[in-house]
Write a protein that holds these residues in place. Structure first.
Motif, mmCIF file in Angstrom:
data_model
loop_
_atom_site.group_PDB
_atom_site.id
_atom_site.type_symbol
_atom_site.label_atom_id
_atom_site.label_comp_id
_atom_site.label_asym_id
_atom_site.label_seq_id
_atom_site.Cartn_x
_atom_site.Cartn_y
_atom_site.Cartn_z
ATOM 1 N N PRO A 88 -10.249 6.203 -2.264
ATOM 2 C CA PRO A 88 -9.257 5.152 -2.448
ATOM 3 C C PRO A 88 -9.515 3.932 -1.534
ATOM 4 C CG PRO A 88 -8.208 7.294 -2.176
ATOM 5 C CD PRO A 88 -9.634 7.461 -1.789
ATOM 6 N N SER A 92 -4.378 1.274 -1.262
ATOM 7 C CA SER A 92 -3.632 2.509 -1.477
ATOM 8 C C SER A 92 -2.959 3.010 -0.195
ATOM 9 C CB SER A 92 -4.553 3.595 -2.039
ATOM 10 O OG SER A 92 -5.581 3.888 -1.124
ATOM 11 N N ARG A 93 -3.376 2.472 0.953
ATOM 12 C CA ARG A 93 -2.755 2.878 2.217
ATOM 13 C C ARG A 93 -1.585 1.992 2.596
ATOM 14 N NH1 ARG A 93 -8.349 3.361 3.483
ATOM 15 N NH2 ARG A 93 -8.351 1.448 4.718
ATOM 16 N N GLU A 95 1.376 1.558 1.249
ATOM 17 C CA GLU A 95 2.703 2.171 1.194
ATOM 18 C C GLU A 95 3.003 2.973 2.461
ATOM 19 O OE1 GLU A 95 5.503 4.521 -2.022
ATOM 20 O OE2 GLU A 95 3.328 4.569 -2.259
ATOM 21 N N TYR A 142 1.713 -2.426 -8.051
ATOM 22 C CA TYR A 142 1.029 -1.824 -6.902
ATOM 23 C C TYR A 142 0.137 -0.662 -7.344
ATOM 24 C CZ TYR A 142 0.293 0.923 -2.666
ATOM 25 O OH TYR A 142 -0.271 1.648 -1.660
ATOM 26 N N LYS A 143 0.658 0.160 -8.226
ATOM 27 C CA LYS A 143 -0.105 1.302 -8.722
ATOM 28 C C LYS A 143 -1.395 0.842 -9.389
ATOM 29 C CE LYS A 143 0.348 5.366 -11.737
ATOM 30 N NZ LYS A 143 1.258 6.074 -12.684
ATOM 31 N N CYS A 146 -4.055 -0.421 -6.968
ATOM 32 C CA CYS A 146 -4.695 0.673 -6.219
ATOM 33 C C CYS A 146 -5.846 1.293 -7.005
ATOM 34 C CB CYS A 146 -3.673 1.764 -5.884
ATOM 35 S SG CYS A 146 -2.518 1.299 -4.592
#
Length: 219
Positions: A88, A92-93, A95, A142-143, A146
């Motif tokens: 990733p 992805s970090r 959040e 956001y998803k 990522c």
């Protein structure tokens, strides 16, 4: 890619992404010419060699056979550019980073740790926009960012870029409201940090000098 980029890497990326290198250009300054014709005309020997190899029937099979069957640990193959990238990504970090910031914020009686005046204001603005990104389109934006397809954002300063993008989008929305071409209202677009405040679905936005394209991705 053939004329203005050094070597063959740019051409390789385009071809790997699905660009047709065998057909002739149907319009523009090079109409009637093929990629090979252009490479020869501008004496790009590396691209000429690349296209000659591609024209050999067994070349792709030999390249595929020599490639690693599995990417390295912590790396994956991007389906768009066919490059092995870290995954990733940093995005992805975001959040979990925000959760840590929120805990520190609450433990310090609602004050950001460290910094004075403008520095604290910058931290607050950055945090506010990061929170907006996490809930943008019910978290779908956001998803999607990522995903491995957006791995190019790995090499940017996330908080700086996203804060700037949201600043621009809020300014555009306020302008659209004042011109009467947006369904949003000023009450919604001003201070509600818990909801997705950007509503530009019916606006055609052109982002010049877009860099990584974060602004239009969020829009």
């Amino acid at each position: 890619a053939i004329i203005h980029c050094k070597g063959k890497k740019a051409a390789e990326k385009l071809i790997a992404a699905g660009a047709s290198w065998e057909e002739k250009f149907e319009s523009g300054a090079y109409v009637g010419l093929s990629a090979m014709d252009v490479a020869i005309k501008y004496d790009n020997k590396l691209v000429v060699a690349l296209l000659e190899n591609l024209s050999k029937k067994d070349y792709c099979q030999r390249v595929a056979a020599n490639e690693k069957s599995e990417p390295r640990k912590g790396w994956q193959l991007c389906p768009i550019c066919n490059m092995e990238v870290r995954f990733p990504t940093k995005m992805s970090r975001l959040e979990s980073d925000q959760e840590c910031i929120e805990k520190a914020f609450q433990n310090n009686n609602g004050e950001h740790v460290g910094g004075k005046g403008k520095k604290k204001q910058k931290k607050y603005t950055s945090r506010k926009y990061m929170d907006q990104l996490l809930v943008h389109s019910n978290g779908e934006a956001y998803k999607k960012l990522c995903g491995i397809e957006y791995h190019d954002m790995e090499n940017m300063r996330l908080r700086k870029e996203i804060s700037e993008s949201y600043g621009v989008l809020h300014a555009v929305q306020e302008c659209c409201v004042s011109l009467g071409i947006s369904t949003s209202n000023k009450a919604t677009s001003s201070s509600n940090n818990n909801n997705n405040n950007i509503n530009l679905e019916n606006i055609f936005l052109i982002d010049l000098c877009s860099g990584k394209g974060v602004t239009t991705a969020l829009c």
